[in-house]
Design an enzyme around this catalytic site. Structure first.
Site, PDB file in Angstrom:
ATOM      1  N   GLU B 464       0.882  -1.165   0.000  1.00 43.75           N
ATOM      2  CA  GLU B 464       0.000   0.000   0.000  1.00 43.75           C
ATOM      3  C   GLU B 464       0.920   1.215   0.000  1.00 43.75           C
ATOM      4  O   GLU B 464       1.259   1.763   1.033  1.00 43.75           O
ATOM      5  CB  GLU B 464      -0.915  -0.039   1.221  1.00 43.75           C
ATOM      6  CG  GLU B 464      -2.042   0.963   1.164  1.00 43.75           C
ATOM      7  CD  GLU B 464      -1.595   2.362   1.530  1.00 43.75           C
ATOM      8  OE1 GLU B 464      -1.163   3.090   0.607  1.00 43.75           O
ATOM      9  OE2 GLU B 464      -1.699   2.712   2.702  1.00 43.75           O
ATOM     10  N   GLU B 473       3.710   8.566  -4.722  1.00 47.20           N
ATOM     11  CA  GLU B 473       4.627   8.230  -3.627  1.00 47.20           C
ATOM     12  C   GLU B 473       5.600   7.132  -4.066  1.00 47.20           C
ATOM     13  O   GLU B 473       6.207   6.457  -3.261  1.00 47.20           O
ATOM     14  CB  GLU B 473       3.837   7.879  -2.357  1.00 47.20           C
ATOM     15  CG  GLU B 473       3.107   9.105  -1.817  1.00 47.20           C
ATOM     16  CD  GLU B 473       2.336   8.852  -0.510  1.00 47.20           C
ATOM     17  OE1 GLU B 473       2.474   7.763   0.075  1.00 47.20           O
ATOM     18  OE2 GLU B 473       1.597   9.759  -0.092  1.00 47.20           O
TER      19      GLU B 473
END
Lengths: 664, 664
Positions: B464, B473
């Site tokens: 995740e 990210e």
């Protein structure tokens, strides 16, 4: 070898280049071209068959890109002085095919890196796709951030291929108006391609234009736009040439004018293409400089573009030499100066010296005083009447001199008061009066005209307080203060003045303002000799002031809204700001001014004034430009504010005079 | 008195005002309105007959402007808390008549000066002329520079009078498309009036909008634009109200929705106009709160707008209370946050704490692992096969827990590796494993997944690593590094993710970014809970990444060109930037995301991401918006660049990641 010897011309325009094919032996290619009197070559840096995705990496992991030799084959001076790199023309950074796009990105980076390593002065970039250059511009913009000196010349056809094809056909109009389905802009106007590209690259000062010139030319006002753009080179194709009676290449009158205009704006010519004029050896001999002595080899190797070069050199050499005024102004071209603040500051001797040399200006004043004196006193009263004439802002005395000359010529008698607030100038004024023996006629008053208590009322008030924009050196406020000592029926010379303004493309000025990196410089007006500037529409009058002005309650604040329409065949344009001028009525039909359509010839006291826009405004073809201009007056200062409301809306510039003002 | 008690609502929307006539006795006027439960009045500051040019100056040179009393008639708290100044509505700063214009300029300055002296919170400015407000905006802009706190509310009709008149007639379409002769913009769209005004005032944060609302409403998507604008007040006219069966004022369904929407966006209501519902005293008594006790006087003085106020209070009180998620998000609304850099930085315990509370997210992961386990091992092999599952970026263990739960539910056996680079999180992870008795099943690996040498290959890789924009990210880079230890037929959860983007009006965000006063903040993406934001077009997919990705030579650079079309009936709009979202396919049909049309409900781990534009882009009605988006990858960082090429061309933002990047 430069095209010719014009001692005053230090611009790049002296040099002429040749566009050449890729050669493994760039050393020989260069020598050959230099020996044929070219000054530089525009040469591909890599083999045009190279594709990164097809590159075979050796087992050791190294792969040498197919560059034109190593950096050692030429000296650093040769690389930087005589080679413009040509980025591979197969590059297509906006291809819909990912492989082509990525190969192009990789190659662009590789070639520009190599060119920078060689310290080349410039690289020629291939023409972008019409209004579809987002990725190309992004990659070039990335490269621009890292360039210390190298210029990138984006190749743009002066006339788009679409227009070339449609020229003189019934479709011409249709093609001209064809719009891009997404942007809605005229896709066949090559200026639009450039504009999109440079907007994306944020007007980077290292990004400029190389114009491709062929046989077909767009309308004059469309070409004129380019004067305000950073055009560094014009690539003139052999196909642009006609053939004269003797079989030699020559250019049409329109092409000749274009080339001359380019020379005058420091644009270098690059010759390109296959020779289309096959001349006999015998025809050539009268033109060759080294006939007789040259070896067979050299004769065989005669450069195929030589006849074209010779014609260009001929055009260069036959240009008119600049006038005296042009020579004087040459070093000031496109150079931003802060406007004078003669009210707050005292001028320096050097400044007086320069302005006093402007004989045209003083002869206009002399004419005006002359006419006023004749109107003021009839022939019969001439011997018995003494006219009181006050020069306010007398400086070192040129207007006193002009007034006395006028009186002598008109056979009228004068009592002159010379009022000057700068005590340093008054010193000179005193010695002038003494030297000339004018003591009887001239009284010197060392005082600010707004404070002086005059001993008597004047018949004529003479002043020269005008700035480039007329009222911008506060002539209105000074004369309002001085008119206290003017008779009710007295005359002011000047009797009125009007400012004028018009939109311009001026990428050089924009970049110079931008380089200060602050808001204040974008909200300041500059005095500047406009040269590499495109005047997009005829200037329009802005503010007018009349003197004397005895109407009670009138003030010097002003507001004007102006609407400009660009000539239809200009196409779209980018407005970097506005050029300002003035025209003054000295007396009746004697005027003085710099508004281009009526400017006084041979006068050099005033350059134009430039009001920049923080964000240049794109004016699409056929759209109107709406400008607002304000003259604001506060207790201690006067300032302008300006804003554009069409075709797009700018911020109001210089709110409250925060960035630029003239002190009272 | 606030409209009602909603404990969570601290916004201005609680307060309701009344627009009143000029009164010499403002003290009484205020008391009367406050006693009738209004919270504030919008009152003219000078006698409406006042004209500076007609002002008689006394022999002593002083002249008292006809203000509503002195500053002493109310306390400072009353002035600032309960009075909004109303600038004289006769003002016409763009009048072609100089006298009217100059009188208007003088009065505006006088009134705003007086209002500032009284420390009023806001002044209401009269409606500008349609697309002809250059001088008005210039004068307001001058005033704005000097204001410390006072807001200026520019009065704009939600529906222009032209459109009101044309409504439901055959001319409606014609009026809607009517263009201004100079700007070329739809002159009957009142949003255009506001847009020109605020552009001239450079988006000043003290300039906002008060919307006039009458019976006629524009289309929903046209109203929606205003959510992104700084609307502070809505002036609701009595003419907007219908009459219910009992003779009371009420609003149409569309009006009700509008008012509720305004409440939800902190817009204050101001009631205005003559009462149009004449109710009997007897009808009123059931609604008055102080019936019986009130004196005859008070009953007689019952406020004519009271029934309207009561209806508005009713609408306010019957609004749905916010959900738990909304309450959580309330304090984050329109607040810019720098995106996390979890790869470069280690997250803090508080951050883990917040994210771990998002049970929806982990239940989606559990579903995905469950489905993957069932697909991976058949029922018959379940007891003999151990599935190797690696959680990369295990943090404090929530995905380990979800995976184990899924295995239990699916009756499959797992060997789990929990890989985490943050040594601080690993501490917690250890104690979790111990506490839960998972030592046999779970191996903790304290290592960056890109460096780890796994002892065996994994069947399933669970991660995740998603940001608000999916890949921002650096999930792609991390998973590319981690897939070394995934079996060739192994499964990645998530198996793919896509970013989405759409244009928004967000004046508040724009001003917040601008307040940093540098370029870098305009080239940075922000995580933000979008609230006072108008979503102008449905978001479109940008970049997609698939995992695992064993295709050789593929890389994570991306380029996408997007074209947005605003719904026709929106009208024109101003784009301040782009809102970004993501959607991830965890496994087959189990997805997770925040893209509005498919977003996972009750999930609060991700807000949207906001990519600003340095200069907001005006999109005229019917024009397309073309956006370019790049994901760039360098040796040490990943960054985005973005640019707009239609309807106008922006600079490329964040070239070379100069302002904003994510470290590898």
């Amino acid at each position: 070898m430069p095209l010719g010897q014009r001692s005053f011309d230090n611009s790049e325009a002296r040099y002429c280049g040749a566009e050449v094919e890729f050669s493994e032996d760039i050393e020989n290619a260069l020598t050959y071209n230099l020996e044929s009197s070219f000054d530089f070559i525009v040469a591909p840096l890599t083999n045009q068959d190279f594709r990164p995705s097809k590159l075979k990496v050796s087992p050791l992991g190294s792969a040498v890109p197919p560059f034109a030799g190593s950096d050692l084959v030429l000296s650093p001076a040769q690389w930087s002085g005589h080679v413009v790199g040509k980025v591979s023309s197969w590059l297509d950074l906006d291809s819909a095919e990912d492989l082509v796009r990525v190969d192009s990105e990789t190659t662009l980076k590789l070639e520009l890196g190599w060119a920078a390593h060689l310290s080349l002065q410039a690289c020629l970039l291939p023409t972008p796709r019409p209004l579809n250059c987002g990725n190309y511009a992004r990659c070039v913009n990335q490269a621009l951030q890292g360039l210390a000196h190298m210029q990138l010349w984006l190749r743009i056809p002066l006339q788009s291929p679409q227009m070339q094809e449609a020229e003189d056909t019934p479709e011409e109009e249709t093609v001209f108006l064809m719009r891009d389905s997404i942007t809605g802009w005229p896709v066949s106007d090559s200026w639009e391609w450039w504009n999109m590209f440079r907007m994306l690259c944020e007007h980077h000062s290292h990004l400029s234009v190389a114009l491709d010139i062929t046989a077909s030319l767009p309308p004059a006002s469309s070409i004129m736009r380019w004067i305000g753009e950073p055009v560094r080179a014009a690539i003139l194709h052999t196909s642009a040439f006609l053939t004269n009676k003797r079989g030699y290449p020559c250019l049409s009158k329109r092409h000749q004018n274009l080339i001359t205009m380019l020379f005058n704006h420091s644009v270098q010519i690059v010759l390109s293409g296959e020779p289309l004029h096959h001349l006999d050896e015998s025809d050539l001999s009268p033109n060759t400089e080294s006939n007789g002595n040259c070896s067979e080899d050299a004769a065989n190797a005669r450069h195929p573009l030589k006849p074209y070069l010779e014609y260009i050199a001929y055009l260069y050499r036959r240009m008119e030499p600049p006038t005296e005024q042009e020579r004087f102004e040459m070093s000031y071209r496109d150079f931003l100066q802060a406007p004078l603040q003669p009210l707050m500051d005292n001028l320096e001797a050097q400044t007086y010296e320069t302005f006093e040399k402007d004989s045209t200006k003083y002869s206009q004043y002399q004419k005006a005083v002359h006419a006023a004196l004749l109107d003021r006193v009839s022939e019969s009263e001439a011997s018995t009447t003494i006219i009181v004439l006050m020069v306010v802002g007398a400086g070192r005395g040129p207007l006193v001199r002009a007034s006395l000359k006028a009186a002598e010529e008109a056979r009228r008698q004068l009592r002159v008061y010379a009022v000057e607030k700068n005590p340093n100038a008054v010193v000179t004024l005193h010695s002038l009066i003494k030297m000339e023996g004018w003591e009887e006629m001239v009284n010197i008053v060392s005082c600010d005209m707004r404070q002086w208590n005059a001993p008597e009322q004047a018949d004529i008030l003479v002043s020269e307080l005008l700035g480039s924009f007329g009222d911008n050196e506060l002539s209105p406020e000074c004369l309002d203060g001085a008119q206290r000592f003017l008779k009710e029926d007295g005359i002011s010379i000047p009797s009125s003045y009007t400012s004028f303004i018009g939109p311009i493309t001026a990428s050089k000025l924009h970049n110079d303002v931008k380089s200060y990196n602050d808001l204040a410089h974008f909200e300041t007006a500059y005095v500047v000799k406009l040269h590499n500037v495109a005047k997009l529409a005829a200037p329009k009058p802005v503010f007018t002031f009349h003197h004397p002005n005895f109407i009670p309650g009138s003030d010097n604040r002003r507001y004007k809204k102006l609407v400009f329409e660009l000539p239809e065949d200009t196409g779209s344009a980018l407005v970097h700001g506005f050029a300002g001028y003035f025209d003054a009525v000295l007396y009746n039909d004697v005027h003085l001014g710099i508004e281009p359509s009526t400017s006084t010839p041979n006068m050099f006291s005033w350059f134009s004034i430039f009001f920049p826009l923080r964000n240049p405004i794109y004016v699409p073809v056929g759209c109107k430009l709406e400008l607002h201009f304000w003259r604001c007056v506060g207790p201690t200062k006067v300032w302008y504010e300006w804003a554009v409301t069409a075709p797009s809306v700018s911020a109001v510039h210089n709110t409250n005079g925060r960035s630029y003002w003239v002190g009272l």
